[in-house]
Design an enzyme around this catalytic site. Structure first.
Site, PDB file in Angstrom:
ATOM      1  N   VAL A  31       0.837  -1.201   0.000  1.00 16.00           N
ATOM      2  CA  VAL A  31       0.000   0.000   0.000  1.00 16.00           C
ATOM      3  C   VAL A  31       0.872   1.250   0.000  1.00 16.00           C
ATOM      4  O   VAL A  31       0.605   2.220  -0.723  1.00 16.00           O
ATOM      5  CB  VAL A  31      -0.946  -0.001   1.218  1.00 16.00           C
ATOM      6  N   THR A  32       1.935   1.248   0.797  1.00 13.34           N
ATOM      7  CA  THR A  32       2.841   2.394   0.866  1.00 13.34           C
ATOM      8  C   THR A  32       3.469   2.681  -0.488  1.00 13.34           C
ATOM      9  O   THR A  32       3.480   3.833  -0.959  1.00 13.34           O
ATOM     10  CB  THR A  32       3.957   2.129   1.897  1.00 13.34           C
ATOM     11  N   ASP A  66      -3.007   7.271   2.560  1.00  9.73           N
ATOM     12  CA  ASP A  66      -1.701   6.932   3.105  1.00  9.73           C
ATOM     13  C   ASP A  66      -1.815   6.406   4.534  1.00  9.73           C
ATOM     14  O   ASP A  66      -0.891   5.774   5.047  1.00  9.73           O
ATOM     15  CB  ASP A  66      -0.784   8.166   3.054  1.00  9.73           C
ATOM     16  N   ASP A  69      -1.634   2.096   5.349  1.00 11.00           N
ATOM     17  CA  ASP A  69      -0.516   1.188   5.585  1.00 11.00           C
ATOM     18  C   ASP A  69      -0.272   0.951   7.070  1.00 11.00           C
ATOM     19  O   ASP A  69      -0.073  -0.186   7.511  1.00 11.00           O
ATOM     20  CB  ASP A  69       0.759   1.674   4.885  1.00 11.00           C
ATOM     21  N   GLY A  70      -0.332   2.038   7.861  1.00  8.79           N
ATOM     22  CA  GLY A  70      -0.118   1.887   9.296  1.00  8.79           C
ATOM     23  C   GLY A  70      -1.198   1.050   9.959  1.00  8.79           C
ATOM     24  O   GLY A  70      -0.908   0.226  10.831  1.00  8.79           O
ATOM     25  N   ARG A  74      -0.819  -2.595  11.883  1.00 12.00           N
ATOM     26  CA  ARG A  74      -1.263  -2.843  13.259  1.00 12.00           C
ATOM     27  C   ARG A  74      -2.237  -4.023  13.328  1.00 12.00           C
ATOM     28  O   ARG A  74      -2.154  -4.845  14.242  1.00 12.00           O
ATOM     29  CB  ARG A  74      -1.911  -1.571  13.827  1.00 12.00           C
ATOM     30  N   ASP A  87       7.781   4.167   5.076  1.00 12.58           N
ATOM     31  CA  ASP A  87       6.691   5.131   5.021  1.00 12.58           C
ATOM     32  C   ASP A  87       7.208   6.562   5.103  1.00 12.58           C
ATOM     33  O   ASP A  87       6.816   7.423   4.312  1.00 12.58           O
ATOM     34  CB  ASP A  87       5.709   4.853   6.153  1.00 12.58           C
ATOM     35  N   ASP A  91       7.154   9.301   2.108  1.00 13.35           N
ATOM     36  CA  ASP A  91       6.421  10.552   2.348  1.00 13.35           C
ATOM     37  C   ASP A  91       7.214  11.741   1.828  1.00 13.35           C
ATOM     38  O   ASP A  91       6.644  12.683   1.258  1.00 13.35           O
ATOM     39  CB  ASP A  91       6.160  10.737   3.847  1.00 13.35           C
TER      40      ASP A  91
END
Length: 212
Positions: A31-32, A66, A69-70, A74, A87, A91
């Site tokens: 995704v990132t 964005d 991804d985090g 998790r 990431d 960025d």
């Protein structure tokens, strides 16, 4: 400021999407990388070809996503130092593409009355905007904290994309000049704030050392 206050909202909005990505076996790193590539392509094609409204909305949507991804990391328990590094690094690439796209737009399309102001302001925002996260990362690498400042990444992105949208709606190129100079000045102030904050920590640490 927005980056700190907007996190709870992003978790509510994108939690369901993140869970769908997990079910589809889409990793956080994927995704990132895909999000960054899409954002860079959009910023470096739409802005330079004077499609400011489309560029603002397209890049804005990609920037918002964005957060995925985090959340995926998790949920899957795959959060790692590598993921955080990837990431943060990408960025910076996305930010550079956005401001570079605006720079090219200003050079090719901006009203001559405001062109110089936009170019200088955007260049300053690009340069000092890159120093802002570096100052924090360098401080943390030295065991200190620099999470202070007037303008963080979310603030810069919102202002720049809203300005691009308004200019694309033919509200006047002066809006871009004002926005870029606000970001330029805000980034300079943030860099100075972080330098002073780290300077104080470094002095406090040296005063705590035992005297010989």
């Amino acid at each position: 400021m927005l980056s700190r206050t907007g996190r709870p909202l992003s978790q509510v909005l994108f939690g369901p999407i993140a869970r769908l990505c997990v079910k589809a076996h889409i990793s956080a790193d994927a995704v990132t990388i895909v999000g960054t590539l899409a954002g860079v392509i959009a910023a470096l094609t739409l802005f330079p070809f004077d499609h400011l409204t489309a560029g603002a909305w397209t890049v804005g949507v990609l920037v918002i996503f964005d957060n995925l991804d985090g959340q995926i990391a998790r949920i899957t328990g795959t959060a790692s130092k590598w993921g955080a590094f990837l990431d943060s690094t990408l960025d910076r690439v996305s930010d550079g593409a956005i401001f570079s796209g605006i720079l090219v737009w200003a050079y090719l399309w901006a009203d001559p009355s405001y062109q110089a102001a936009i170019l200088i302001g955007t260049l300053g925002a690009l340069v000092f905007g890159a120093v802002v996260p570096y100052a924090r990362a360098r401080a943390e690498g030295l065991g200190m904290n620099a999470s202070v400042g007037l303008a963080e990444r979310a603030d810069r992105l919102v202002i720049s994309l809203v300005a691009a949208w308004f200019v694309g709606m033919e509200w006047g190129d002066w809006i871009m000049a004002v926005a870029m100079w606000l970001l330029f000045i805000g980034a300079v102030i943030t860099v100075v704030q972080r330098m002073m904050y780290v300077y104080k920590q470094a002095n406090d640490h040296s005063n705590d050392l035992p005297k010989e």
